[in-house]
Structures are given as C-alpha cells and as structure tokens.
Design an enzyme around this catalytic site. Sequence first.
Site, PDB file in Angstrom:
ATOM      1  N   PRO A 242     122.449  -1.139 -56.689  1.00  0.00           N
ATOM      2  CA  PRO A 242     122.788  -2.516 -57.063  1.00  0.00           C
ATOM      3  C   PRO A 242     122.930  -3.433 -55.848  1.00  0.00           C
ATOM      4  O   PRO A 242     122.541  -4.605 -55.905  1.00  0.00           O
ATOM      5  CB  PRO A 242     124.123  -2.353 -57.799  1.00  0.00           C
ATOM      6  CG  PRO A 242     124.116  -0.943 -58.296  1.00  0.00           C
ATOM      7  CD  PRO A 242     123.405  -0.163 -57.239  1.00  0.00           C
ATOM      8  N   TYR A 243     123.497  -2.902 -54.777  1.00  0.00           N
ATOM      9  CA  TYR A 243     123.670  -3.683 -53.550  1.00  0.00           C
ATOM     10  C   TYR A 243     122.302  -4.081 -52.981  1.00  0.00           C
ATOM     11  O   TYR A 243     122.064  -5.250 -52.641  1.00  0.00           O
ATOM     12  CB  TYR A 243     124.455  -2.849 -52.543  1.00  0.00           C
ATOM     13  CG  TYR A 243     124.705  -3.510 -51.211  1.00  0.00           C
ATOM     14  CD1 TYR A 243     125.707  -4.460 -51.056  1.00  0.00           C
ATOM     15  CD2 TYR A 243     123.958  -3.156 -50.089  1.00  0.00           C
ATOM     16  CE1 TYR A 243     125.953  -5.053 -49.826  1.00  0.00           C
ATOM     17  CE2 TYR A 243     124.196  -3.741 -48.861  1.00  0.00           C
ATOM     18  CZ  TYR A 243     125.194  -4.689 -48.728  1.00  0.00           C
ATOM     19  OH  TYR A 243     125.435  -5.264 -47.507  1.00  0.00           O
ATOM     20  N   SER A 244     121.389  -3.113 -52.883  1.00  0.00           N
ATOM     21  CA  SER A 244     120.043  -3.397 -52.368  1.00  0.00           C
ATOM     22  C   SER A 244     119.322  -4.412 -53.248  1.00  0.00           C
ATOM     23  O   SER A 244     118.639  -5.311 -52.752  1.00  0.00           O
ATOM     24  CB  SER A 244     119.223  -2.110 -52.282  1.00  0.00           C
ATOM     25  OG  SER A 244     119.774  -1.216 -51.343  1.00  0.00           O
TER      26      SER A 244
END
Length: 659
Positions: free
Chosen positions: A541-543
Amino acid sequence: MNSNRQSGISAGQTAAALAIGSLALLVLGLQPILLGGLAGAGRITMSGVGLVAMGEIVAVGIGVALSETVLPVSQYKLVAFLAAIGVAALDAMTVHVEGNGVLVALRGGAGVLEGALIWVATCTVVRTAKPDRIAAIFVVAQTVAQAAVAALLAGLVVPEMGWPGGFVALAVLLAVAALLSFALPSGFVPIAHTEGKKPKWSMSRRIVLVVAFLQMAALGALWAYLEPLGKEAGFGQNQVQSLVSILLLVQVSGGILATLLVRRLNVVFALCMGALILAVATGGIYVLPHGARAGFAMLCAAFGFTWLFLNPFQFALAFRADGLGRVAVLMPAAQLLGLAFGPLAASFVVIGDEARPVALVSFVFALVSAVLVWAGRKYWEQADPMAHERYTGKTVLIAGASSGMGRALALRLAEEGAHLVVTARRKERLEELSREVAERGGHCLALAADAGDPDNAAGVVAAAVERFGRIDLAVLNIGGAPALDMRTMSARDVMAYMRSNYDTIVNYLFPVINQMSAQRGGVIAHTNSLAGFLGVPLQGPYSAAKGALRLLFDTCRVEFGDRGIHFVSIYPGFIATEATANDGMPAPREISEDLAVEHLLTAIRQQRWDYAFPVSTSLLVKLAGLLPKPVTARILKSDYRTQHENLLSMKAAGTLKAR
C-alpha cells in the site's frame, strides 16, 4: 532567496543581455580566420598574430574588471548602447590599418568596449533566479553565434569579399547589439551596496579565478595558433577555416552537456576530468607526427568539447565560493585574461613558422589547473552548491515537522532566517520545535492539525497566509507505514494506509497551489520514496500511494507550470530517523538524518523535478525497473521470507513501531 535576485527580469530582457554579450564575444571565436587573413595579407607578422590576439583579449578582461569597478549599474543600459556603437566603429576601422603596433592598439580599444558589453550581460546573469544555469546557457549561446558567423565568413563572406569583409560583418552585428540595448532593464542595484559589505578575498575565491585563468590560457594558446598547427598537420587554409566552424559546433555539444549536468555533476570532479582531457588532447597534438590529419582532427574535437564543458563548471565553482555572485561577475575577466595570456606565452615558443611548441604550452596550463582544482577541493566539497538561493525572510510551510527530516529541515531553514509555519498532529512536539526556532532568532507559527482532514489542511494554509502574507516554499513531508503483509489485510486496511500516504499530501497540495497561483509563484516539494518506483514486499500500500503521488506531481508540472509554481519530487532511500528505528523493514545503505536534510536542501534550492538519493540505492531501484519482471520478482522474493520472519519476531516481542 537572496535579495540580489531580481525576479522582475523578464525572459526577453535576459535574452537581450545574452545576445549582446554573445555579439561582443564574436571576435574571439573568429580570431583564427580574421587574424590568419591579416597575416596572409602582410598586415601583421606571424608573431603579431599572438600579440594582437593577446592584446584584444587582455583588453576585454580589463574592460570587464573596469566596468565592474567604475561603471554604475543604474546606467548599464546606456553603457551597452555606447559600447556597442564604439566597437562597431573600431571594427570598420580595422580594415584600413596595418602594422603590429597599430593593430594591437586598435583591437585593444575594441576589447575594452567589448568587455563593457560582457559586463552588461554578466550583471544580468548573476541577478537571475538560476544564475549558474543561465551562465551555462550564455556560454552555449555565444558559441552557437560564433559557429554560425564563422561558417558564414568561411563559406560566403571571405571568398567573396576577402578578410576585410569579416570585419565589416562584425561592425554590422555590433550595430545590432546597440539596438538590442533598448530591450534591457533600466538598471540594477549594486550587489555590494545591497549586501552592505564587500567580498572577502579568501583563498577559495582566489583559487577559483586562478583555475579559470589557467584553463582558458590552455585553450587560448592552441586556439590562436590553430591555423598554422592545422597546416603542419596537412590541412589547407580553407580546410582549416572549415575545421574552425566544425570545432565551434563541437564546443556547443560540450556546452549543452554541461548545461544539463552543471547542477547534477560534482563540480570538482568535472573540472578535474575536463582539465585532464584537455591535457591529453594538447599533449597528443604536440607529439603527433606531421601530416597526421585524422589524429589532429580527433584531438581537436576533444579540445573543442572540453572548452565549453569546462566553462559552466567554472561559474558553478564561483557560486560555491561566493553565493552572492560577486566572484562570478569577475569570472569573465579571469577567463578572458587567461585566453589572452595563453597566446602571449605561446608567442615566445614559436620559432619562425613552427607552431608545434604551442601545444606543449597548452598541455602545461591544463595539467597545472587539474592539480590545483584537486588540491583545493577541500574548499568547495562541503560548500552549499546553491548558497545564493536562500530563504531569508521567505515563508516556508513544513507539513510533518514534529520529528525526523521535517523537524531537522525546519531548524536548518530557521538558521537562514526563514519565516516558518510548522504543522503535524503532535502539538507538544510542535511547541518544542517553535521554542527552538525562537532561540535561534527565527519566526515560527506552530499549528497542530490532522493532515487527513482537508478542512484542517486548508486552515493551516489560510493561517500561514494571514500571518506572513504568502507561502514561498511548501514541504509536504507526510506519510509512512509499518511493515505490512497484505495476506493478512483487508481491503479496508489497504485503503486506510494508502489514504494516510496519499490523501494527506493532496489535502495540502491544492490549497497551496491555489495560494501560489494567486501570488504567481512558489515551490512545492514532496518527500516521496524510492518505493514509489517498485512494488516492495511488505510495503504494497505504501509503494502504491507513493507511485500515485509521483504521477500526480508530474501532471501538476504540466497543468500548473505556467503559474510560476515549481514542483519538486524527492525520493529518499532508507533514512535513520526515530520513526524508522523499529518499523520491521530492513534498511540497506541507510544514511543519517543530517545527510538526508542536506539532500533535501539541494533538491529544493535547485528546484529539481526529481531528486533521488542516496545514489547507490537509487541506481539499484532503477536497475530493477529495467530488468524483466520475472527476474525482479525472484530477487525481491528471495528476501521476503527473511523479512517476514523478522516481522513476526518483532510483533511477538512488541518492538514493532509504525513509521
């Protein structure tokens, strides 16, 4: 920003100033053709070629220095007009005189006035928002002009009108420069007066000018004697003139490359390598056997390429030594005096028609300059490459300033005298930061707010404008997440983490864009992540959020660029901060927080579209993007099991922290 940067200088005014300076320098690029014609017609002797070349270039350098010392910048528009008319008259008179002494005096007078025109151009360059980049463009522009006029003279004017036609053409072009003076700004405030102090001539500033002097001496010596050297290599006179035109185009390629790299390549490294290549080229010409035309042409190409490649980096070094631009104003004088001294020194080693020893003189100058740059590297390697772009008295909004890089950046900018607006969720941390800023003599507005709430973010922007009147720089340093295994997550969990890294930025982005659109300018910097280029295990999700922001900022540059807003995307690798100390992620090639802030400042001051660091991690990520996806997936999967086991161990021990 420094008060000497006068944003009122329009693109048209800058272009007019660069054109005037380029026209003033035309004669220097045409010396092999014009002086060779004078010698061939018996107007001067072979040794007189070096004397006349030296006399005019010395006079140009003196003209630059005298103009900076005695001429008022408030009247520099009038100076440009009168100097251009004077040079045009002296160019026309050159056709009717002969003799070494007379021509040295006449061309020397023209040189002083040409120096005044270069001073006019340089006064404009150092007062622009990006003087190092404009200086590089100036170098390319003047050489393009020289190449075009050299081709015109060699292919049309000289064959039809002889060498006198060359000087007549110069006179006409300088009359054009006089007309261009009407497009210049009315005048400027003196730099020394604005700053309230005179520059201190430290060793670092002296070495900068000496390096430029030596490198240009190496170039000038060979350039002035290129025609006899070419004839010794087996070229005819017309072929040498064509070679001059080609070399000017090669110089342009070097200048264009330097323009692209002057803010990216290490200045000391570039100057050292350029000087060594110049030494190899000139030394090779000295040992080349007679009649080796191909070898001579190749070495001349290397010589020509380094000429304009070195020039912008010399200006960049001048700005490192003195960010206010006062040393840079004198850089043309040092360069031109070097160009003059080179032919003078070469004239003492010419024996009859034998010009080969000239190449050895150039070799010595180039080698000494390389040694001097390397020996003096300690003066510049720690210098701020864009020290002239300060935020003194400017309003800086930092979102995510309670800890980590945001907090460290706030303290650094407070030392510069910026007006700070700091925001984050933790009120007590912000109050502590505000006290530290006040202790350092800065002004700080601390506002606790939740970046996930668009109304809160808009309120922070409004409060900043109400307090300080505008926002010059916004640094959006928000987001982060712990190590996340998507196999154990729900769709709601994924969206929550993406919103914390995407929505939080967007909530600040658009209120800031609206404000900067109203004030017609500003810089918006976003600390993204190298994870935005690659699907990293345990950071899905961060990427994804970082990748979406990368594309959003690219679109903003297109759609809002005409409003004077600069968008800076910063892609750090692993940084040793409080938040990342125990986040469950491996941190190869991790760098310190202080070093990361230096990178942030470099990216912001240079207004880089994309800035990734550290270089080693950035290159690995870019390489992974080039590999076939099955190969990349296998590499990432090989570390996944170990990372997953570490994550489970940290969760069990209760040491896992969120970013």
